[in-house]
Write an enzyme that holds these catalytic residues in place. Structure first.
Site, PDB file in Angstrom:
ATOM      1  N   CYS A 338       0.834  -1.113  -0.127  1.00 37.00           N
ATOM      2  CA  CYS A 338       0.055  -0.105   0.056  1.00 37.00           C
ATOM      3  C   CYS A 338       0.961   1.358  -0.063  1.00 37.00           C
ATOM      4  O   CYS A 338       0.713   1.959   0.914  1.00 37.00           O
ATOM      5  CB  CYS A 338      -0.953  -0.082   1.202  1.00 37.00           C
ATOM      6  SG  CYS A 338      -1.996   1.266   1.401  1.00 37.00           S
ATOM      7  N   TYR A 367      21.291  -8.666  -1.625  1.00 32.62           N
ATOM      8  CA  TYR A 367      20.412  -7.507  -1.197  1.00 32.62           C
ATOM      9  C   TYR A 367      18.919  -7.798  -1.630  1.00 32.62           C
ATOM     10  O   TYR A 367      18.275  -6.824  -1.780  1.00 32.62           O
ATOM     11  CB  TYR A 367      21.150  -6.308  -1.504  1.00 32.62           C
ATOM     12  CG  TYR A 367      22.506  -6.271  -1.128  1.00 32.62           C
ATOM     13  CD1 TYR A 367      22.912  -6.302   0.153  1.00 32.62           C
ATOM     14  CD2 TYR A 367      23.449  -6.207  -2.282  1.00 32.62           C
ATOM     15  CE1 TYR A 367      24.262  -6.296   0.331  1.00 32.62           C
ATOM     16  CE2 TYR A 367      24.652  -6.129  -1.809  1.00 32.62           C
ATOM     17  CZ  TYR A 367      25.204  -6.142  -0.496  1.00 32.62           C
ATOM     18  OH  TYR A 367      26.670  -6.141  -0.291  1.00 32.62           O
TER      19      TYR A 367
END
Ligand code: LLP
Length: 414
Positions: A338, A367
């Site tokens: 969101c 990563y």
């Protein structure tokens, strides 16, 4: 047949069994990368940077090929030991080690890269208490611009890391006086995803400038650690290989070693260039929406791969079940989080994308999973290791229980 395979395994079959999202790593690609480093730097100390990917199985493959480890926390040290890295090949890095972490490192018998005088005094006290000597290097700030993204440039004058350039020799003088402290090396790390090699040469020269002075002070410099940082080819535009890196670095190393009475070892701390291109993130299309752009909403977002949102990083993408179809339209791949910034790949030409398709995001081994979170109530996904036609789940998918398992409820809410 238009289906992406990792080694001999079809990703469509994998997700039928294991679901999405899914991180998938190729063992042979990982071993090829390890070999490339060993071949390019046969005499160097190669310390894998655990922060890039700390899955135990992946690290165990790396440890068994004779690599040491760069760890940046007590947790990374714990995981590195479980993976099988030998303590004497581990360098404990970090700019903010707690006393507990320092004690753990001292007891384990690892070497330290020391980032401040406060840290040095604490190591000396703890080493004295534990009756151990600690071999150490200072991480120095070489004040070099590595020409990479500002968030991953770590050796700039303004950076939080390292002993300031002007105070390096004083720091070693203090180290020489302290009990149970044995200075044996010099360390720097100038940044990550570096594709231009000249900053490494500059940094290496800085290390030698210090080494010459340290010899005059009576310190025998056993290693010069140039850190990690070699970039990989995210965009298909080419990037230097370990061999290219060696061809630039080693002649300088040989030449400048002659200024010293005894030749030091070269140490490197590669992370991304070991694991980056070994792994893909596979994610399922939940919806395609024609709006301001053609948005493809998938089930992985910055909760599982934060690099695009955090650094504006580019990762190649493709439709894993339509590898043989021509590009038809321009799509923007967005995650389920969101936040407007939850964009994985912007404006990419792809074959017609439909609900249910599988989007593959390439070069996510470094990563990637390590920087994941449970934001928005999303359990982390599974990781799989592929070896030829076999595959192994190397991390289970989290469940909803993992979202709440450590929470406690006070009496008045029971
Ligand atoms: N050594 C030290 C002391 C480091 O701080 C790092 C990375 C490495 C070695 C390994 O660097 P590599 O070979 O992987 O470039 N999350 C960022 C990268 C942060 C790098 C932090 N330090 C990214 O996703 O681009």
């Amino acid at each position: 047949n238009g289906i992406l395979h990792v080694e001999d395994v079809s990703v469509v079959e994998l997700v039928e069994k294991l679901g999405t999202p899914l991180y998938i790593t190729s063992r042979s690609k990982l071993e090829a990368n390890l070999k490339a480093y060993k071949d390019a730097f046969p005499e160097a100390g190669l310390l894998y940077a655990v922060k890039a990917n700390n899955n135990i199985s992946i690290m165990r493959i790396i440890a068994r090929k004779g690599f040491g480890a760069d760890v940046f926390s007590g947790g990374e040290l714990y995981m590195a030991m479980l993976a099988g890295f030998k303590p004497e090949t581990i360098l404990f890095n970090g700019n903010s080690k707690s006393d507990d972490e320092i004690r753990m490192g001292v007891k384990t018998g690892v070497k330290f890269s020391v980032d401040s005088l406060d840290e040095l005094y604490t190591i000396s006290e703890i080493a004295l208490e534990e009756g151990k000597d600690v071999e150490m290097a200072f991480r120095i700030n070489p004040e070099i611009d590595p020409k990479t993204h500002p968030k991953i440039a770590t050796g700039l004058k303004t950076s939080k890391f390292g002993i300031p350039w002007g105070r390096v020799l004083d720091a070693y003088r203090i180290a020489l006086e302290l009990p149970n402290i044995v200075p044996i090396g010099i360390h720097c790390h100038i940044g990550s995803q570096i594709t231009e090699l000249s900053p490494f040469v500059e940094a290496l020269n800085r290390l030698f400038d210090v080494a010459v002075k340290l010899e005059e002070m009576g310190i025998e410099v056993k290693f010069l650690d140039l850190g990690g940082g070699l970039g990989i080819d995210y965009e298909g535009k080419g990037a230097p290989t370990p061999k290219d890196f060696a061809n630039i670095i080693l002649p300088v190393f040989e030449k400048r070693s002659k200024e010293l009475r005894s030749k030091p070892e070269l140490w490197l701390e590669p992370g991304r260039s070991i694991v980056g291109d070994t792994t893909i993130l596979l994610t399922r299309v939940n919806a395609v929406k024609r709006s301001y752009k053609n948005f493809v909403a998938v089930d992985a977002g910055f909760n599982l791969l934060i690099r695009p949102a955090m650094y504006g990083a580019y990762h190649r993408v493709a439709v894993a079940n339509k590898m043989d179809k021509p590009a038809e339209d321009v799509y923007t791949i967005v995650g389920p989080i969101c936040e407007s910034g939850d964009i994985l790949a912007e404006d990419r030409k792809l074959p017609k994308v439909e609900k249910g398709d599988l989007i593959v995001i390439f070069d996510t081994g470094a990563y990637g999973f390590v920087m994941s979170s449970q934001y928005n109530g999303r359990p982390r996904c599974a990781e799989v290791l592929v070896d030829g036609s076999r595959w192994y789940v190397i991390r289970e998918r989290e469940s909803y229980y993992d979202l709440i398992g450590r929470q406690m409820i006070p009496d008045f809410l029971l």
